[in-house]
Design a protein around this motif. Structure first.
Motif, PDB file in Angstrom:
ATOM      1  N   ALA A  67      -9.695 -16.440 -12.354  1.00  0.00           N
ATOM      2  CA  ALA A  67     -10.171 -15.274 -13.116  1.00  0.00           C
ATOM      3  C   ALA A  67     -11.102 -14.382 -12.291  1.00  0.00           C
ATOM      4  N   CYS A  68     -10.665 -14.004 -11.077  1.00  0.00           N
ATOM      5  CA  CYS A  68     -11.474 -13.114 -10.234  1.00  0.00           C
ATOM      6  C   CYS A  68     -11.732 -11.805 -10.988  1.00  0.00           C
ATOM      7  N   PRO A  69     -12.994 -11.427 -11.160  1.00  0.00           N
ATOM      8  CA  PRO A  69     -13.307 -10.244 -11.972  1.00  0.00           C
ATOM      9  C   PRO A  69     -12.806  -8.932 -11.384  1.00  0.00           C
ATOM     10  N   HIS A  70     -12.526  -8.925 -10.079  1.00  0.00           N
ATOM     11  CA  HIS A  70     -12.113  -7.669  -9.449  1.00  0.00           C
ATOM     12  C   HIS A  70     -10.618  -7.629  -9.126  1.00  0.00           C
ATOM     13  N   HIS A  71      -9.873  -8.563  -9.665  1.00  0.00           N
ATOM     14  CA  HIS A  71      -8.435  -8.603  -9.414  1.00  0.00           C
ATOM     15  C   HIS A  71      -7.764  -7.317  -9.913  1.00  0.00           C
ATOM     16  N   SER A  72      -8.126  -6.895 -11.134  1.00  0.00           N
ATOM     17  CA  SER A  72      -7.496  -5.700 -11.703  1.00  0.00           C
ATOM     18  C   SER A  72      -7.813  -4.457 -10.877  1.00  0.00           C
ATOM     19  N   LEU A  73      -9.017  -4.403 -10.281  1.00  0.00           N
ATOM     20  CA  LEU A  73      -9.375  -3.262  -9.432  1.00  0.00           C
ATOM     21  C   LEU A  73      -8.542  -3.264  -8.162  1.00  0.00           C
ATOM     22  N   LEU A  74      -8.281  -4.450  -7.622  1.00  0.00           N
ATOM     23  CA  LEU A  74      -7.430  -4.567  -6.445  1.00  0.00           C
ATOM     24  C   LEU A  74      -6.024  -4.054  -6.751  1.00  0.00           C
ATOM     25  N   VAL A  75      -5.488  -4.415  -7.893  1.00  0.00           N
ATOM     26  CA  VAL A  75      -4.157  -3.946  -8.291  1.00  0.00           C
ATOM     27  C   VAL A  75      -4.164  -2.431  -8.465  1.00  0.00           C
ATOM     28  N   SER A  76      -5.218  -1.904  -9.098  1.00  0.00           N
ATOM     29  CA  SER A  76      -5.333  -0.458  -9.293  1.00  0.00           C
ATOM     30  C   SER A  76      -5.375   0.268  -7.951  1.00  0.00           C
ATOM     31  N   ASN A  77      -6.156  -0.264  -7.003  1.00  0.00           N
ATOM     32  CA  ASN A  77      -6.234   0.351  -5.672  1.00  0.00           C
ATOM     33  C   ASN A  77      -4.888   0.295  -4.953  1.00  0.00           C
ATOM     34  N   THR A  78      -4.145  -0.794  -5.163  1.00  0.00           N
ATOM     35  CA  THR A  78      -2.814  -0.918  -4.564  1.00  0.00           C
ATOM     36  C   THR A  78      -1.881   0.161  -5.102  1.00  0.00           C
ATOM     37  N   LEU A  79      -1.954   0.423  -6.385  1.00  0.00           N
ATOM     38  CA  LEU A  79      -1.115   1.463  -6.990  1.00  0.00           C
ATOM     39  C   LEU A  79      -1.474   2.841  -6.433  1.00  0.00           C
ATOM     40  N   LEU A  80      -2.770   3.064  -6.175  1.00  0.00           N
ATOM     41  CA  LEU A  80      -3.182   4.334  -5.578  1.00  0.00           C
ATOM     42  C   LEU A  80      -2.612   4.484  -4.173  1.00  0.00           C
ATOM     43  N   LEU A  81      -2.567   3.374  -3.422  1.00  0.00           N
ATOM     44  CA  LEU A  81      -1.974   3.414  -2.092  1.00  0.00           C
ATOM     45  C   LEU A  81      -0.485   3.723  -2.154  1.00  0.00           C
ATOM     46  N   MET A  82       0.180   3.163  -3.157  1.00  0.00           N
ATOM     47  CA  MET A  82       1.602   3.444  -3.328  1.00  0.00           C
ATOM     48  C   MET A  82       1.817   4.920  -3.655  1.00  0.00           C
ATOM     49  N   SER A  83       0.902   5.499  -4.425  1.00  0.00           N
ATOM     50  CA  SER A  83       0.978   6.923  -4.726  1.00  0.00           C
ATOM     51  C   SER A  83       0.813   7.752  -3.458  1.00  0.00           C
ATOM     52  N   LYS A  84      -0.104   7.315  -2.585  1.00  0.00           N
ATOM     53  CA  LYS A  84      -0.299   8.006  -1.301  1.00  0.00           C
ATOM     54  C   LYS A  84       0.968   7.918  -0.458  1.00  0.00           C
ATOM     55  N   LYS A  85       1.618   6.755  -0.469  1.00  0.00           N
ATOM     56  CA  LYS A  85       2.861   6.587   0.286  1.00  0.00           C
ATOM     57  C   LYS A  85       3.926   7.559  -0.213  1.00  0.00           C
ATOM     58  N   ALA A  86       3.996   7.707  -1.533  1.00  0.00           N
ATOM     59  CA  ALA A  86       4.979   8.624  -2.111  1.00  0.00           C
ATOM     60  C   ALA A  86       4.708  10.062  -1.673  1.00  0.00           C
ATOM     61  N   LYS A  87       3.436  10.441  -1.602  1.00  0.00           N
ATOM     62  CA  LYS A  87       3.069  11.783  -1.147  1.00  0.00           C
ATOM     63  C   LYS A  87       3.456  11.979   0.312  1.00  0.00           C
ATOM     64  N   ASN A  88       3.193  10.960   1.141  1.00  0.00           N
ATOM     65  CA  ASN A  88       3.563  11.056   2.559  1.00  0.00           C
ATOM     66  C   ASN A  88       5.069  11.175   2.738  1.00  0.00           C
ATOM     67  N   LEU A  89       5.818  10.450   1.914  1.00  0.00           N
ATOM     68  CA  LEU A  89       7.272  10.532   1.986  1.00  0.00           C
ATOM     69  C   LEU A  89       7.745  11.925   1.585  1.00  0.00           C
ATOM     70  N   SER A  90       7.099  12.503   0.576  1.00  0.00           N
ATOM     71  CA  SER A  90       7.448  13.859   0.156  1.00  0.00           C
ATOM     72  C   SER A  90       7.207  14.858   1.282  1.00  0.00           C
ATOM     73  N   GLU A  91       6.099  14.675   2.011  1.00  0.00           N
ATOM     74  CA  GLU A  91       5.812  15.556   3.142  1.00  0.00           C
ATOM     75  C   GLU A  91       6.857  15.396   4.237  1.00  0.00           C
ATOM     76  N   ARG A  92       7.273  14.174   4.479  1.00  0.00           N
ATOM     77  CA  ARG A  92       8.285  13.933   5.517  1.00  0.00           C
ATOM     78  C   ARG A  92       9.607  14.596   5.140  1.00  0.00           C
ATOM     79  N   ILE A  93       9.980  14.504   3.875  1.00  0.00           N
ATOM     80  CA  ILE A  93      11.201  15.163   3.413  1.00  0.00           C
ATOM     81  C   ILE A  93      11.085  16.663   3.591  1.00  0.00           C
TER      82      ILE A  93
END
Length: 220
Positions: A116-142
């Protein structure tokens, strides 16, 4: 390490406990070394703690294409991967400088932590933000690769870098050889086009140093 985007907001003492719980592993990779080669069995997320790297694709003929440039704090792995043909292409993350990477198994991200790590959900949230950044970078490459001419590809890439640095003067994140691979163009043809851009007063350049000298709308 808490300044790394994926760990942002997690106190150092809690982060250390969580990484121990996740059985995270760090690895040092020398410049030019392969950090990982993508396979269907790679079930970890990698985080670049220091250094630089590139996501590179090699086709069956040995042609090399840089799909993504990775800097400190960026994440990589199957969940961040750009589509490739695993039966034909080799997709690898290669260090451009001496680097340190941290690896976390996906199961620890998608399953509830048994402690029950209290910051697990924050880690998941930050991961989703990174995935959003990846999507933006891919859009720029296209956006870059969709341009019809080499001149337009170069100018679009330079404009995006200028916007990212908020300055008309900036340094390319990688060498001119790697820039040609990133743009999927012939290096000699690219250098000739850059010479034309200098002669026409569109840019000034010296190695990786680039300055945009006139408005983009007057060129395209």
């Amino acid at each position: 390490m808490t300044e790394t985007p994926i760990f942002r907001g997690i106190p150092q003492k809690d982060l250390e406990k969580m990484l121990a719980c996740f059985q995270a592993q760090s690895k040092k990779i020398p410049s030019g070394g392969t950090i990982l080669t993508y396979t269907s069995h790679f079930e970890k997320m990698g985080i670049l703690l220091s250094g630089e790297a590139s996501l590179v694709r090699f086709d069956p003929d040995g042609n090399r294409t840089i799909l993504e440039y990775l800097t400190e704090g960026d994440a990589f792995g199957e969940m961040f991967a750009i589509a490739a043909r695993p039966e034909q292409d080799e997709l690898s993350v290669i260090a451009s400088r001496d680097s340190i990477c941290l690896f976390i198994e996906y199961d620890h991200l998608i399953r509830r932590c048994p402690n029950a790590c209290p910051h697990h959900s924050l880690l998941v949230s930050n991961t989703l933000l990174l995935m959003s950044k990846k999507a933006k970078n891919l859009s720029e490459r296209i956006e870059i690769l969709s341009r019809r001419t080499l001149r337009e590809k170069l100018l679009t890439y330079f404009e995006l870098q200028s916007a990212r640095h908020q300055n008309r003067h900036f340094y390319l994140p990688f060498s001119l050889n790697n820039l040609a691979d990133y743009l999927c163009v012939d290096r000699s043809a690219m250098l000739r086009e850059m010479k034309k851009l200098r002669e026409s007063g569109r840019i000034a350049s010296k190695g990786r140093e680039i300055t945009l000298l006139s408005d983009k709308r007057s060129i395209l």
